[in-house]
Design a protein around this motif. Structure first.
Motif, PDB file in Angstrom:
ATOM      1  N   LYS A  16      -5.002 -51.158  27.054  1.00 22.81           N
ATOM      2  CA  LYS A  16      -4.523 -50.210  25.662  1.00 22.81           C
ATOM      3  C   LYS A  16      -5.782 -49.503  24.814  1.00 22.81           C
ATOM      4  O   LYS A  16      -6.305 -50.350  24.461  1.00 22.81           O
ATOM      5  N   ASP A  17      -5.715 -47.906  24.538  1.00 21.73           N
ATOM      6  CA  ASP A  17      -6.019 -47.668  24.014  1.00 21.73           C
ATOM      7  C   ASP A  17      -7.738 -48.066  24.216  1.00 21.73           C
ATOM      8  O   ASP A  17      -8.326 -48.097  23.563  1.00 21.73           O
ATOM      9  N   ASN A  18      -7.481 -47.955  25.194  1.00 15.71           N
ATOM     10  CA  ASN A  18      -9.554 -48.349  25.542  1.00 15.71           C
ATOM     11  C   ASN A  18      -9.767 -49.616  25.392  1.00 15.71           C
ATOM     12  O   ASN A  18     -11.185 -49.771  25.518  1.00 15.71           O
ATOM     13  N   GLN A  19      -9.122 -50.406  25.784  1.00 16.37           N
ATOM     14  CA  GLN A  19      -9.544 -51.889  25.229  1.00 16.37           C
ATOM     15  C   GLN A  19      -8.551 -53.045  26.094  1.00 16.37           C
ATOM     16  O   GLN A  19      -7.172 -52.753  26.359  1.00 16.37           O
ATOM     17  N   ILE A  20      -9.462 -53.912  27.060  1.00 14.27           N
ATOM     18  CA  ILE A  20      -8.684 -54.721  27.577  1.00 14.27           C
ATOM     19  C   ILE A  20      -7.487 -55.829  26.496  1.00 14.27           C
ATOM     20  O   ILE A  20      -7.830 -55.491  25.562  1.00 14.27           O
ATOM     21  N   ARG A  21      -6.692 -55.994  27.511  1.00 10.10           N
ATOM     22  CA  ARG A  21      -5.837 -55.885  26.384  1.00 10.10           C
ATOM     23  C   ARG A  21      -5.042 -58.413  27.002  1.00 10.10           C
ATOM     24  O   ARG A  21      -4.015 -59.271  26.594  1.00 10.10           O
ATOM     25  N   GLY A  22      -5.188 -57.764  28.588  1.00 11.23           N
ATOM     26  CA  GLY A  22      -4.243 -59.300  28.676  1.00 11.23           C
ATOM     27  C   GLY A  22      -4.872 -59.014  30.299  1.00 11.23           C
ATOM     28  O   GLY A  22      -5.210 -58.071  31.112  1.00 11.23           O
ATOM     29  N   VAL A  23      -4.703 -60.030  31.175  1.00 10.46           N
ATOM     30  CA  VAL A  23      -4.999 -60.521  32.600  1.00 10.46           C
ATOM     31  C   VAL A  23      -3.986 -60.789  32.871  1.00 10.46           C
ATOM     32  O   VAL A  23      -3.463 -62.275  32.728  1.00 10.46           O
ATOM     33  N   GLU A  24      -2.922 -60.279  34.541  1.00 11.58           N
ATOM     34  CA  GLU A  24      -2.622 -60.993  35.519  1.00 11.58           C
ATOM     35  C   GLU A  24      -3.501 -62.311  36.524  1.00 11.58           C
ATOM     36  O   GLU A  24      -3.839 -61.789  36.685  1.00 11.58           O
ATOM     37  N   ILE A  25      -2.801 -63.244  36.108  1.00  9.56           N
ATOM     38  CA  ILE A  25      -3.362 -64.409  37.304  1.00  9.56           C
ATOM     39  C   ILE A  25      -2.286 -64.702  38.331  1.00  9.56           C
ATOM     40  O   ILE A  25      -0.381 -65.009  38.179  1.00  9.56           O
ATOM     41  N   ASN A  26      -1.839 -64.278  39.834  1.00  6.31           N
ATOM     42  CA  ASN A  26      -0.984 -64.458  40.772  1.00  6.31           C
ATOM     43  C   ASN A  26      -0.309 -63.943  41.022  1.00  6.31           C
ATOM     44  O   ASN A  26       1.182 -64.698  41.230  1.00  6.31           O
ATOM     45  N   HIS A  27      -0.208 -62.698  40.005  1.00  5.15           N
ATOM     46  CA  HIS A  27       1.405 -61.354  40.135  1.00  5.15           C
ATOM     47  C   HIS A  27       2.380 -62.387  39.457  1.00  5.15           C
ATOM     48  O   HIS A  27       3.196 -61.698  38.837  1.00  5.15           O
ATOM     49  N   GLU A  28       1.574 -63.428  38.110  1.00  2.00           N
ATOM     50  CA  GLU A  28       3.353 -64.027  37.383  1.00  2.00           C
ATOM     51  C   GLU A  28       2.952 -64.115  36.282  1.00  2.00           C
ATOM     52  O   GLU A  28       3.369 -63.849  35.447  1.00  2.00           O
ATOM     53  N   THR A  29       2.031 -64.498  35.852  1.00  2.25           N
ATOM     54  CA  THR A  29       1.320 -65.062  34.243  1.00  2.25           C
ATOM     55  C   THR A  29       0.591 -63.968  33.776  1.00  2.25           C
ATOM     56  O   THR A  29      -0.615 -64.186  34.565  1.00  2.25           O
ATOM     57  N   TRP A  30       0.468 -63.873  32.529  1.00  2.00           N
ATOM     58  CA  TRP A  30      -0.271 -63.173  31.681  1.00  2.00           C
ATOM     59  C   TRP A  30      -0.682 -63.891  30.520  1.00  2.00           C
ATOM     60  O   TRP A  30      -0.144 -64.886  30.347  1.00  2.00           O
ATOM     61  N   TYR A  31      -2.267 -63.281  30.869  1.00  2.00           N
ATOM     62  CA  TYR A  31      -2.627 -63.988  28.976  1.00  2.00           C
ATOM     63  C   TYR A  31      -4.201 -63.015  28.603  1.00  2.00           C
ATOM     64  O   TYR A  31      -4.178 -62.495  29.217  1.00  2.00           O
ATOM     65  N   PRO A  32      -3.763 -63.069  27.418  1.00  2.00           N
ATOM     66  CA  PRO A  32      -3.967 -62.316  26.652  1.00  2.00           C
ATOM     67  C   PRO A  32      -5.379 -62.806  25.521  1.00  2.00           C
ATOM     68  O   PRO A  32      -5.410 -63.551  25.622  1.00  2.00           O
ATOM     69  N   CYS A  33      -6.403 -60.635  26.016  1.00  2.00           N
ATOM     70  CA  CYS A  33      -7.813 -61.372  25.250  1.00  2.00           C
ATOM     71  C   CYS A  33      -8.095 -60.088  24.805  1.00  2.00           C
ATOM     72  O   CYS A  33      -7.854 -59.170  25.894  1.00  2.00           O
ATOM     73  N   GLU A  34      -8.810 -60.211  24.292  1.00  2.00           N
ATOM     74  CA  GLU A  34      -9.903 -59.122  24.076  1.00  2.00           C
ATOM     75  C   GLU A  34     -11.171 -58.912  24.561  1.00  2.00           C
ATOM     76  O   GLU A  34     -11.416 -57.868  24.550  1.00  2.00           O
ATOM     77  N   VAL A  35     -11.679 -60.368  25.796  1.00  2.00           N
ATOM     78  CA  VAL A  35     -12.779 -60.431  25.816  1.00  2.00           C
ATOM     79  C   VAL A  35     -12.883 -61.025  27.453  1.00  2.00           C
ATOM     80  O   VAL A  35     -12.023 -61.742  27.550  1.00  2.00           O
ATOM     81  N   ALA A  36     -13.388 -59.979  28.656  1.00  2.00           N
ATOM     82  CA  ALA A  36     -13.283 -60.460  29.653  1.00  2.00           C
ATOM     83  C   ALA A  36     -13.869 -60.626  30.375  1.00  2.00           C
ATOM     84  O   ALA A  36     -14.084 -59.173  30.516  1.00  2.00           O
ATOM     85  N   VAL A  37     -14.748 -61.216  31.020  1.00  2.00           N
ATOM     86  CA  VAL A  37     -16.192 -61.085  31.394  1.00  2.00           C
ATOM     87  C   VAL A  37     -16.023 -61.134  32.953  1.00  2.00           C
ATOM     88  O   VAL A  37     -15.118 -61.778  33.675  1.00  2.00           O
ATOM     89  N   PHE A  38     -16.207 -60.088  33.961  1.00  2.00           N
ATOM     90  CA  PHE A  38     -15.629 -59.859  35.136  1.00  2.00           C
ATOM     91  C   PHE A  38     -16.777 -60.514  36.206  1.00  2.00           C
ATOM     92  O   PHE A  38     -17.809 -59.412  36.667  1.00  2.00           O
ATOM     93  N   ALA A  39     -17.506 -61.990  36.261  1.00  2.40           N
ATOM     94  CA  ALA A  39     -17.536 -62.513  37.100  1.00  2.40           C
ATOM     95  C   ALA A  39     -17.684 -63.156  38.245  1.00  2.40           C
ATOM     96  O   ALA A  39     -17.422 -63.504  39.144  1.00  2.40           O
ATOM     97  N   ILE A  40     -17.599 -61.412  39.077  1.00  2.00           N
ATOM     98  CA  ILE A  40     -16.490 -61.615  40.565  1.00  2.00           C
ATOM     99  C   ILE A  40     -17.098 -62.071  41.852  1.00  2.00           C
ATOM    100  O   ILE A  40     -16.803 -62.432  42.932  1.00  2.00           O
ATOM    101  N   GLY A  41     -18.479 -61.746  41.911  1.00  2.00           N
ATOM    102  CA  GLY A  41     -19.308 -62.319  43.126  1.00  2.00           C
ATOM    103  C   GLY A  41     -19.109 -61.223  44.075  1.00  2.00           C
ATOM    104  O   GLY A  41     -18.145 -59.759  44.267  1.00  2.00           O
ATOM    105  N   HIS A  42     -20.484 -60.527  44.990  1.00  3.69           N
ATOM    106  CA  HIS A  42     -20.177 -60.137  45.690  1.00  3.69           C
ATOM    107  C   HIS A  42     -19.353 -59.392  47.514  1.00  3.69           C
ATOM    108  O   HIS A  42     -19.465 -58.466  48.152  1.00  3.69           O
TER     109      HIS A  42
END
Length: 553
Positions: A252-278
């Motif tokens: 929202k408003d060009n800012q990360i607000r949360g991530v969804e896990i396994n299509h089920e649970t939401w975790y709110p956050c302002e910082v999300a590091v994506f170290a996802i591998g190749h």
């Protein structure tokens, strides 16, 4: 402190220790004794002694030596420097990594999220945890011991491929199954590289990785190191959630607000590091759908080649081979890319990659009906075979589309052909048959060292003509460097397609995406190429976070 260079010790001195774990304990003792004898010191004169670098001088094979650079602390430095007749000494001030102070002015309302527990995510998370940020790490695969069981079961044909957890996905990342090679070409005067190596040693890696020219931990020991790092991260207030794939984002408003896990649970956050591998292809697609800026990136594809390790040892070490560890090699060649004229605008490089002395070629697949190979070694590197990737650079011009994910689709197409080529087994071909474009029917004197079922097939049929032509042009040159390298019975297997990420997830000078709070990190984001550089990138992201934020409530 004083740095002493060109300390030569015959390899035969260590003949009982050269291939054993904790070799460093014996080395430190002998190096200290050598310094005392050479410069007429008593052991009590030296208050500290450690090895800074080590290499092998095998130019005169019958008198091969280890060559050390060591650092010592003595009571009277000036007196010792006066004994230096061959200019082997100089004053030394070690470059120590110093974590920046927490300077952030903003307070996090929620704990920082890290996606992925490969070296980038794990180091970022551990360093944040040590500073009290209590990060939450999400890993789509299993914890490392369960991951080992799942991968071994797949290799042994007892279970089908688990797309959640395999050689690519799970605690420790893809590097866990590559023998823990820690060499890197990046330069980092800040001391981050040394800090990465020291951290691995702190959690159980052999001390010699601090000074070996080509350091490695070994897959068998790396698993324990990764587990110990995770346990300490948790002790410092962090959390690690396995079987937890990020499936959606709240922006929202060009800012990360949360991530969804396994299509089920939401975790709110302002910082999300994506170290996802190749290999997190579904995550690449999800990020692109959310407008996360990314672009195509060049990488390399090719095959794995196996030779007897004894042959490589003899070519590299000569008469000293029985006293030295399994030999490494690094080969590079610039060629015409299969055309009649050199492509000066986009010259194709052919090079060895992820060389595994005494290692195995492994089925490293992560998607059903697609097959990819990789190489790995255990600490002792004692499989009997040497293997490495022989790969050829490919660029966006080869992908045939302007689609951001065209490189990913290019990889998938090759992996589908590799799967079909041998009915889901690792396709194997002798080099002589590769040249003749025919399926092999019997082995020569090279016995496969592999993890996973293999079958004879025409590996050449998997790859584009330009890649095949480049490999065939390069091999005679490699054979000049290592005689026997292009032997007809060398084993070729494919496809090696996951050498690096097919995309770069763009970030600014503060390491952030255009979507605030999202930090693309490590190899999957296109900013690293191996365990050490990925870990260093994780530390860089950690530094940027603490410069912006105070911590979570």
């Amino acid at each position: 402190m004083i740095k002493i260079t060109q300390l030569k010790i015959p390899v035969a001195v260590f003949k009982e220790h050269a291939r054993s774990f904790r070799f460093s304990e014996e080395e430190n003792r002998v190096v200290k004794e050598t310094i005392c004898k050479k410069f007429r010191l008593l052991e009590t004169d030296i208050t500290e002694c450690f090895i800074l670098r080590k290499s092998v001088d095998a130019r005169k094979r019958e008198t091969a030596s280890y060559v050390y650079t060591a650092v010592i602390a003595v009571k009277n430095e000036k007196a010792l420097l006066k004994k230096d007749r061959k200019h082997q000494m100089e004053l030394y001030e070690p470059a120590r990594y110093s974590s920046p102070a927490i300077m952030g002015e903003q307070t996090l309302s929620h704990r920082p999220v890290i996606v992925g527990t490969g070296p980038a995510g794990l180091f970022c998370g551990l360093f944040l945890a040590r500073q009290g940020f209590r990060p939450i790490l999400f890993e789509r695969g299993y914890e490392v011991q369960e991951r080992l069981k799942a991968v071994e079961s797949y290799w042994n044909g007892k279970t089908a491929l688990d797309e959640r957890c395999n050689v690519q996905f799970g605690e420790g990342g893809a590097g866990t199954f590559s023998d823990g090679k820690l060499n890197t070409a990046i330069k980092d005067p800040s001391g981050r590289i040394r800090k990465v190596l020291e951290t691995f040693v702190e959690y159980g890696a052999p001390e010699e990785i601090l000074y070996e020219k080509n350091p490695h931990i070994g897959t068998d020991y790396l698993t324990g190191v990764v587990k110990a790092m995770r346990q300490d991260l948790i002790c410092h207030g962090g959390e690690v959630h396995f079987n937890s794939k990020v499936t959606d984002l709240d922006i929202k408003d060009n800012q990360i607000r949360g991530v969804e896990i396994n299509h089920e649970t939401w975790y709110p956050c302002e910082v999300a590091v994506f170290a996802i591998g190749h290999s997190a292809r579904d995550t690449f697609s999800m990020l692109l759908q959310h407008g996360i800026p990314m672009q195509q990136k060049a990488f390399a594809v090719g095959v794995r080649i196996q030779h007897p390790q004894e042959m490589i040892d003899q070519r590299q070490w000569g008469e000293a081979a029985p006293f030295l560890p399994a030999a490494n090699y690094k080969l590079t060649y610039q060629c015409k890319a299969g055309g009649d004229k050199p492509d000066t605008k986009h010259p194709r490089g052919v090079y060895s990659f992820c060389m595994c002395p005494g290692g195995y070629v492994v089925n490293a697949s992560s998607e059903k009906e697609r097959l990819v190979v990789n190489g790995m070694s255990n600490y002792l590197r004692d499989s009997g075979n040497a293997n490495s990737a022989l790969i050829v650079t490919v660029t966006p011009e080869d992908f045939g589309s302007g689609d951001v994910l065209a490189g990913m689709h290019f990889q998938q197409h090759l992996e589908e052909k590799a799967y079909q080529c041998a009915g889901g087994a690792i396709p194997v071909q002798l080099w002589g048959d590769f040249l003749e474009d025919r399926c092999s029917t019997e082995l020569g004197s090279v016995t496969p060292a592999m993890k996973g079922k293999w079958e004879f097939a025409n590996v050449r049929a998997i790859l584009p003509d330009t890649v095949n032509a480049s490999l065939m042009e390069a091999m005679p040159y490699f054979d000049q460097i290592i005689p026997g390298f292009a032997r007809a019975d060398a084993l070729i297997s494919g496809v090696e397609s996951r050498t690096s990420s097919p995309v770069r997830i763009l970030r600014d000078e503060k390491m952030e995406s255009a979507i605030r709070g999202i930090y693309p990190c490590g190899e999957g984001a296109g900013y690293a190429g191996g365990i050490t550089s990925a870990a260093v990138d994780g530390i860089k992201i950690y530094e940027q976070i603490i410069k912006t934020w105070k911590g979570s409530l």
